[in-house]
Design an enzyme around this catalytic site. Structure first.
Site, PDB file in Angstrom:
ATOM      1  CE  LYS A 173      -3.464   0.234   2.825  1.00  0.00           C
ATOM      2  NZ  LYS A 173      -4.284   0.824   1.728  1.00  0.00           N
ATOM      3  CD  GLU A 175      -3.230   4.003   2.699  1.00  0.00           C
ATOM      4  OE1 GLU A 175      -3.940   4.386   1.756  1.00  0.00           O
ATOM      5  OE2 GLU A 175      -2.165   3.373   2.525  1.00  0.00           O
TER       6      GLU A 175
END
Length: 249
Positions: free
Chosen positions: A104, A113
């Site tokens: 990610k 995140e």
């Protein structure tokens, strides 16, 4: 370069995954809102459901962009406090494998995140079929780096054969891309790494690396849209059709 048909199919799959995820949001939840194109569809759909009186939730976003999308969609945001535990975080991924190991951070929000993912009871990843890979590493691995440490970080990455590149700002290519925290982003082109856990440890040991984009043991479930069907991925299990589930796996 993707063909228009391929790009259109991926877009439809993203929308399908986002719409499916909405079924697992329960009234009264505290929800983490991810970043990226698939998460943006989810935020929009969640806002529509709230506007129709179907749901009431509070949310925390993984990026300033997602915060703005949430406000525009009418989703109330709250400030996390000590002891805050999110019921569900819904996010996307740049790559995922069969064990739900992820890359990610393509959008630069990897630090927030990962913070929200680790503060959540359940992490639900949404993806189109192109994001599933047999082995992580095709997508460049992002690192968030303190600017002062950049020269030494790059030296260390060279020893790891990372083929690292300082990411440029999209609007002003002569300047480095900056995260919401004001740090810079370095993209590592490993192509593949057979032992993600070992690589994660090596990256975490580099002074000045704030966070890396390997998300290992973080995701609980992934909804992967493939054509007109949605497959449910769980770590260590074969993918199963969403029709087999009546509640969040």
């Amino acid at each position: 370069m993707q063909s228009p048909t391929s790009s259109q199919q991926q877009d439809q799959e993203k929308k399908l995954a986002a719409a499916t995820a909405l079924h697992w949001v329960k009234d009264g939840m505290q929800v983490g809102l991810g970043s990226g194109s698939t998460a943006a569809y989810f935020i929009s759909l969640l806002g529509e459901a709230m506007g129709a009186g179907q749901l009431r939730v509070q949310a925390v976003a993984t990026s300033l962009v997602s915060e703005a999308l949430a406000r525009q969609a009418g989703i109330p945001l709250f400030e996390p406090r000590k002891g805050t535990r999110l019921d569900l975080t819904v996010d996307g991924a740049d790559e995922l494998d069969a064990d739900l190991r992820l890359i990610k951070g393509g959008g630069g929000a990897l630090l927030r995140e990962k913070i929200l993912a680790t503060a959540s009871r359940h992490v639900l990843i949404l993806a189109d079929s192109s994001k599933v890979v047999p082995q992580l590493g095709r997508f460049p691995l992002p690192l968030e780096v303190v600017p002062f440490a950049l020269p030494w970080v790059l030296d260390t990455l060279e020893k790891l054969q990372a083929n690292s590149v300082l990411r440029s700002d999209r609007q002003n290519p002569t300047e480095p891309a900056r995260t919401d925290q004001g740090n810079v982003l370095v993209d590592c082109h490993f192509n593949q790494f057979p032992d993600p856990a070992q690589l994660a440890r090596q990256l975490e040991a580099i002074p000045g690396v704030v966070e890396h984009g390997l998300f290992l043991g973080v995701a609980h479930t992934a909804l992967v849209a493939q054509g007109e069907q949605v497959l449910v991925y769980k770590p260590g299990e074969a993918p199963r059709n969403i029709a087999e589930f009546t509640e969040l796996p």
